[in-house]
Design a protein around this motif. Structure first.
Motif, PDB file in Angstrom:
ATOM      1  N   PRO A  46     -46.152 -26.410   8.569  1.00 45.57           N
ATOM      2  CA  PRO A  46     -45.936 -24.966   8.625  1.00 45.57           C
ATOM      3  C   PRO A  46     -46.868 -24.262   9.600  1.00 45.57           C
ATOM      4  O   PRO A  46     -47.927 -24.763   9.959  1.00 45.57           O
ATOM      5  CB  PRO A  46     -46.223 -24.520   7.199  1.00 45.57           C
ATOM      6  N   THR A  50     -45.627 -19.005   7.917  1.00 43.57           N
ATOM      7  CA  THR A  50     -44.917 -19.676   6.839  1.00 43.57           C
ATOM      8  C   THR A  50     -45.780 -19.775   5.588  1.00 43.57           C
ATOM      9  O   THR A  50     -45.310 -19.545   4.470  1.00 43.57           O
ATOM     10  CB  THR A  50     -44.493 -21.085   7.287  1.00 43.57           C
ATOM     11  N   PHE A 119     -38.168 -23.553   4.536  1.00 43.59           N
ATOM     12  CA  PHE A 119     -38.518 -23.392   5.947  1.00 43.59           C
ATOM     13  C   PHE A 119     -38.287 -24.671   6.744  1.00 43.59           C
ATOM     14  O   PHE A 119     -38.057 -24.610   7.960  1.00 43.59           O
ATOM     15  CB  PHE A 119     -39.959 -22.913   6.095  1.00 43.59           C
ATOM     16  N   PHE A 188     -41.375 -20.985  12.389  1.00 46.68           N
ATOM     17  CA  PHE A 188     -41.800 -21.278  11.025  1.00 46.68           C
ATOM     18  C   PHE A 188     -42.454 -22.648  10.874  1.00 46.68           C
ATOM     19  O   PHE A 188     -42.877 -23.006   9.775  1.00 46.68           O
ATOM     20  CB  PHE A 188     -40.613 -21.156  10.075  1.00 46.68           C
TER      21      PHE A 188
END
Length: 201
Positions: A46, A50, A119, A188
């Motif tokens: 991430p 995120t 994500f 993300f």
């Protein structure tokens, strides 16, 4: 004139679950399934954005679960299913313990589902082939499934298999080395396909 005292005491009606609670419960169950799958299959690395979003969603989920665990809530002895279970009665009889456990459960399920599940799917859908480079700060993370790199600027609570090192990489990695994550890249994060380690300056 006589009075009949044999009338049984009134019992409270079964706990009503409104449509909002049903929807929230369905979403939480879906999040749990995503989180469970993500723990084993996700290679998502991430970005700070995120992580912040995941923390916010986890906080909301934790607060909802804690509220539901208050006295009279859906996760308390007011729920007939919990009241009928001896094990649940033992675990659920103290409100503070219920609220704490359910808050932690809700937080980590939601965080995992968003950070490592949702994500990762978004990155797979809108990402493009690319790479991101990080500075290695150490090794030894990821103890559940692998020996993993620790890198600067990545503060996920989970990571799972995204930074798993091969035995050769693990043996020669030093703090300050450059680690390049190759895969699908989006704002993300990175769905990591491969890692390349190069000696730092």
């Amino acid at each position: 004139m006589t009075f009949d005292d044999s009338t049984p005491p009134l019992t409270p009606p079964p706990m009503a679950i409104n449509p909002v609670q049903r929807i929230a419960g369905g979403l939480l169950f879906g999040a749990l399934m995503i989180a469970f799958a993500a723990i084993f299959v996700s290679h998502h690395l991430p970005t700070p954005l995120t992580v912040h979003i995941s923390l916010a969603v986890g906080g909301i989920a934790g607060a909802y679960m804690a509220w539901g665990a208050r006295d009279g809530g859906i996760f308390s002895l007011a729920n007939p299913r919990i009241a009928r279970s001896n094990r649940a009665r033992y675990l659920m009889r103290h409100a503070w313990l219920r609220m704490l456990c359910m808050a932690l459960f809700g937080f980590f399920v939601a965080y995992s589902a968003v950070d490592d599940g949702i994500f990762a799917m978004v990155t797979a859908a809108i990402g493009h082939p690319g790479a991101r480079t990080f500075v290695v700060t150490g090794t030894g993370g990821g103890g559940r499934s692998c020996e993993a790199f620790e890198v600067q600027g990545v503060n996920s609570l989970l990571l799972d298999q995204a930074l798993c090192a091969t035995p050769e990489q693990f043996a020669k990695a030093r703090p300050g080395d450059r680690l390049t994550a190759l895969g699908q890249v989006s704002p993300f994060g990175v769905n990591v396909r491969d890692l390349e380690l190069t000696r730092g300056p």
